[in-house]
Design a protein around this motif. Structure first.
Motif, PDB file in Angstrom:
ATOM      1  N   UNK A 188       0.825  -1.202   0.000  1.00  0.00           N
ATOM      2  CA  UNK A 188       0.000   0.000   0.000  1.00  0.00           C
ATOM      3  C   UNK A 188       0.863   1.257   0.000  1.00  0.00           C
ATOM      4  N   UNK A 189       1.925   1.254   0.794  1.00  0.00           N
ATOM      5  CA  UNK A 189       2.813   2.409   0.844  1.00  0.00           C
ATOM      6  C   UNK A 189       3.489   2.642  -0.499  1.00  0.00           C
ATOM      7  N   UNK A 190       3.957   1.575  -1.117  1.00  0.00           N
ATOM      8  CA  UNK A 190       4.621   1.707  -2.417  1.00  0.00           C
ATOM      9  C   UNK A 190       3.649   2.224  -3.476  1.00  0.00           C
ATOM     10  N   UNK A 191       2.420   1.707  -3.474  1.00  0.00           N
ATOM     11  CA  UNK A 191       1.421   2.150  -4.444  1.00  0.00           C
ATOM     12  C   UNK A 191       1.077   3.620  -4.270  1.00  0.00           C
ATOM     13  N   UNK A 192       1.207   4.116  -3.039  1.00  0.00           N
ATOM     14  CA  UNK A 192       0.924   5.526  -2.759  1.00  0.00           C
ATOM     15  C   UNK A 192       2.160   6.408  -2.959  1.00  0.00           C
ATOM     16  N   UNK A 193       3.246   5.806  -3.492  1.00  0.00           N
ATOM     17  CA  UNK A 193       4.500   6.535  -3.737  1.00  0.00           C
ATOM     18  C   UNK A 193       5.097   7.115  -2.453  1.00  0.00           C
ATOM     19  N   UNK A 194       4.931   6.385  -1.364  1.00  0.00           N
ATOM     20  CA  UNK A 194       5.532   6.782  -0.094  1.00  0.00           C
ATOM     21  C   UNK A 194       6.818   5.988   0.093  1.00  0.00           C
ATOM     22  N   UNK A 195       7.924   6.673   0.203  1.00  0.00           N
ATOM     23  CA  UNK A 195       9.228   6.030   0.353  1.00  0.00           C
ATOM     24  C   UNK A 195       9.306   5.278   1.670  1.00  0.00           C
ATOM     25  N   UNK A 196       9.827   4.059   1.643  1.00  0.00           N
ATOM     26  CA  UNK A 196      10.020   3.305   2.870  1.00  0.00           C
ATOM     27  C   UNK A 196      11.253   3.828   3.602  1.00  0.00           C
ATOM     28  N   UNK A 197      11.191   3.839   4.928  1.00  0.00           N
ATOM     29  CA  UNK A 197      12.298   4.339   5.740  1.00  0.00           C
ATOM     30  C   UNK A 197      13.533   3.461   5.544  1.00  0.00           C
ATOM     31  N   UNK A 198      14.697   4.082   5.396  1.00  0.00           N
ATOM     32  CA  UNK A 198      15.953   3.358   5.205  1.00  0.00           C
ATOM     33  C   UNK A 198      16.543   2.924   6.545  1.00  0.00           C
TER      34      UNK A 198
END
Length: 249
Positions: A144-154
């Protein structure tokens, strides 16, 4: 009601049932981003007072609004769209974190199917102020986060405070949840960061459209109203262990 051991209970105020909602947490933290953002969402969606959470571990104070006493920790809900919000008028002490988290998962989770938590981390510069990254508790929420173009925390990090306690409970209960981490002012109320997390992260994840114009136009007024809460939060954080740059709450 929760078990006595949990130290917190949920009191539902309405017979209206909601079972497929998204819970959005709006408890005071860095920059009061969650509190400001969820205030705006609750008001614009005209969410109704759904219930209260009560606990002896909460501060022994009375809060009020428009001349009426109200509970410190409240839940609001609506069905157009299906959204619930969790709010508090004051920062909560560490001894209340686990009881509140257990209460939410024990008593309230039947009313929502996913949760979104908001956490602030101090902005290092004007350039990264308002930037948002996400953390997921499941493959479903990561997608869901990826589809919303929200970068995952490194890299590695810690999510502390009440947000960390709530996320941990969701993770252990296999309840889909995400944490949206926004760079913000750590002590002063930050309407700009709240606007950024609504527009760039919450709107793509949740089925709603929130007008954030007020957060820009009324920034000074919002900061004034929230300044006392910010000072209390600062004092509480200073009494706890020093936090690393990767500590979010």
């Amino acid at each position: 009601m929760s078990t006595e051991d949990s130290g917190a209970t949920f009191q539902q105020l309405t017979d209206e049932e909601t079972t497929a909602s998204t819970l959005i947490e709006g408890l005071p933290g860095h920059g009061l981003v969650a509190s400001i953002a969820v205030d705006q969402i609750t008001e614009q969606l005209d969410l109704q007072h759904f219930g209260n959470v009560q606990s002896e571990s909460f501060p022994p104070v009375t809060t009020f609004a428009d001349g009426r006493v109200r509970d410190l920790v409240r839940v609001y809900a609506g069905t157009g769209p299906n959204v619930m919000t969790l709010q508090s008028d004051l920062p909560l002490p560490p001894e209340s974190f686990d009881p509140l988290a257990e209460c939410i998962l024990t008593d309230l989770s039947k009313h929502f199917e996913e949760a979104i938590f908001l956490a602030g981390v101090p902005a290092e510069s004007k350039r990264n102020h308002g930037t948002v990254v996400g953390v997921a508790t499941s493959d479903e929420m990561e997608d869901r986060l990826r589809e919303a173009d929200i970068t995952l925390a490194d890299g590695n990090g810690l999510i502390g405070g009440i947000t960390g306690a709530l996320v941990n409970q969701c993770y252990r209960a296999d309840l889909p949840a995400a944490v949206l981490i926004v760079r913000s002012n750590p002590y002063l109320p930050d309407p700009g960061a709240a606007r950024a997390v609504i527009e760039n992260a919450l709107e793509p994840l949740v089925d709603f459209d929130i007008d954030t114009t007020e957060l820009e136009e009324q920034a000074d007024e919002i900061q004034r109203k929230k300044s006392q809460i910010a000072q209390q939060l600062k004092q509480q954080q200073q009494q706890q262990q020093p936090q690393s740059p990767s500590m979010y709450q």
